[in-house]
Design an enzyme around this catalytic site. Sequence first.
Site, short mmCIF file in Angstrom:
data_model
loop_
_atom_site.label_atom_id
_atom_site.label_comp_id
_atom_site.label_asym_id
_atom_site.label_seq_id
_atom_site.Cartn_x
_atom_site.Cartn_y
_atom_site.Cartn_z
N ARG A 99 -56.10 11.76 -5.04
CA ARG A 99 -54.77 11.38 -4.57
C ARG A 99 -53.93 12.63 -4.40
NH1 ARG A 99 -54.36 6.35 -7.83
NH2 ARG A 99 -56.46 6.13 -8.65
N ASP A 118 -49.07 9.10 -6.12
CA ASP A 118 -50.32 8.77 -6.81
C ASP A 118 -51.05 7.63 -6.12
OD1 ASP A 118 -47.85 7.62 -7.98
OD2 ASP A 118 -49.25 6.33 -9.05
P1 AMP Z 1 -50.05 1.58 -10.32
O1 AMP Z 1 -48.71 0.92 -10.30
O2 AMP Z 1 -51.19 0.58 -10.49
O3 AMP Z 1 -50.28 2.49 -9.16
O4 AMP Z 1 -50.11 2.46 -11.64
C1 AMP Z 1 -49.26 3.55 -11.88
C2 AMP Z 1 -49.63 4.19 -13.21
O5 AMP Z 1 -49.42 3.27 -14.28
C3 AMP Z 1 -51.09 4.62 -13.34
O6 AMP Z 1 -51.13 5.77 -14.13
C4 AMP Z 1 -51.72 3.46 -14.04
O7 AMP Z 1 -52.89 3.81 -14.73
C5 AMP Z 1 -50.62 3.06 -14.99
N1 AMP Z 1 -50.71 1.63 -15.37
C6 AMP Z 1 -50.37 0.56 -14.63
N2 AMP Z 1 -50.58 -0.58 -15.31
C7 AMP Z 1 -51.07 -0.22 -16.53
C8 AMP Z 1 -51.49 -0.94 -17.70
N3 AMP Z 1 -51.44 -2.27 -17.76
N4 AMP Z 1 -51.94 -0.22 -18.74
C9 AMP Z 1 -51.99 1.12 -18.70
N5 AMP Z 1 -51.61 1.85 -17.65
C10 AMP Z 1 -51.16 1.19 -16.57
MG MG Z 2 -51.82 3.50 -8.48
#
Ligand code: AMP
Ligand code: MG
Length: 492
Positions: free
Chosen positions: A180, A249
Amino acid sequence: MAAIAFDNTYARELPGLYVPWQPAAVAAPRLLYFNDALAAELGLDAAALRGPDGAAIFAGNALPAGAEPIAQAYAGHQFGGFSPQLGDGRALLVGEVLDRHGARRDIAFKGSGRTPFSRGGDGKAAVGPMLREVLIGEAMHALGIQTTRALAVAATGEPVYRERTLPGAVLTRVAASHLRVGTFEYFAARREFDRLRQLADYAIARHDPALIGTPERYIGLLRAVARRQAALVAQWMNVGFIHGVMNTDNMTISGETIDYGPCAFVEAYDPAAVFSSIDHGGRYAFGNQARIARWNIARFAEALLPLLAGDIDDAAAVERAAAPAMEIIEAFVVWHEAALRAGQRAKLGLADATPDDEALALAQDWLALLYAQQADFTLAWRRLADAATGDEAPLRDLFADPAPLAAWLARWRPALRPGAAALMRRASPWLIARNHRVEEALAAASDDADLGPFERLLAALRRPYDETPEHAAYAEPAPAAVTAAYRTFCGT
Ligand code: AMP
Ligand code: MG
């Protein structure tokens, strides 16, 4: 145990850029979805993976030999603010395989438990949002748009605690890579320039091998990523796709669409359309996506600057290096416009002889018309193909006031190419993943453990360009009140 021929270059070549980590074992693995077509493309033994072995594998309980699960480090600009440490907080790269065409593909889990990057999160995912990744990813793939895809979804038999208690699931995601913009930002921000260089050389080897070993390879990488993203976002715009959370990201180096969290498709055309519950300022609104993609490319350029300049603390070298990077950030607009306009020409069915300025005016005035009369974006484009054959009535039905439409059609008709309708129908889908249909399918799967609506919708989404009578209900727009109240969520 089913075999997968892993060949894990990221784990092997980039120590220090990830943490080796194991998925959490779950209580009661059950396979909810398996993508036979994708499995065949990857050369996997679908029959073996569909059975009980598959449930254990895709829930993370029993990894096939050769898997080397790792949590990748990355940072990211989220809604404009820099988070220096994000990383795989609930995901793991399980390994890489070479597909039938010899292309290297990542196989990764999402929802496989906590990692050193989890911060406050539980590392888990719920059935609904993971099946949503299946639906939207497969829909995008069928639309001909570069995307990560779901190979499998396994229910865990465990609860996940969100606003409500939800059934848990693990998604297996296939991607050209999980590199990314934020991966580069992580090492640049930490001033770990050796690792940044290793990462860039790895990305070049994987995605832009023509640049390997060339002196201009880092600026070449920036240009290649900018071009891919410029084209990708143009494709989004031409099918009405709203990503919803274009943080750095969530922007790939490969040019694939990734992370189907708060995404949605626009219904009545509106550049200001935004569905994400947390996007109060409309940063990631439909009509803002090209601007944001360019902003993200500027962040990528900054992350590469230490490599472009050679020495980031040498002001003169940085200034020299910044100039060609700035040119690429400027050129992004041109590349995006060109891709957008080429797509619109096909959707409008224009003759090659139609001058660009006329094509541009027709496209802009058409969109202005859709906006003014709140016409459904997808159906209006599609029914324009009917109008090309002389059948204007279905299109007219979408417009409250037919007079401006008639005036526009009179300008458009002479610019048409012969036999335009067939081309137009290949450029404008009849069926998109309508938000209300997606929600309906996910609610049945999550609340009632009924996968029927999900499977039927998925079958329809695989044929977006065919007007199939049995899929007609999926092509219908949502009631305006439903769309007005529709909200999507991040980090589900
Ligand atoms: P995302 O919104 O899926 O793109 O995630 C953004 C960041 O938050 C990334 O670093 C994910 O790994 C982290 N993240 C999102 N949901 C969770 C969760 N339930 N537990 C741990 N990390 C999370
Ligand atoms: Mg993500």
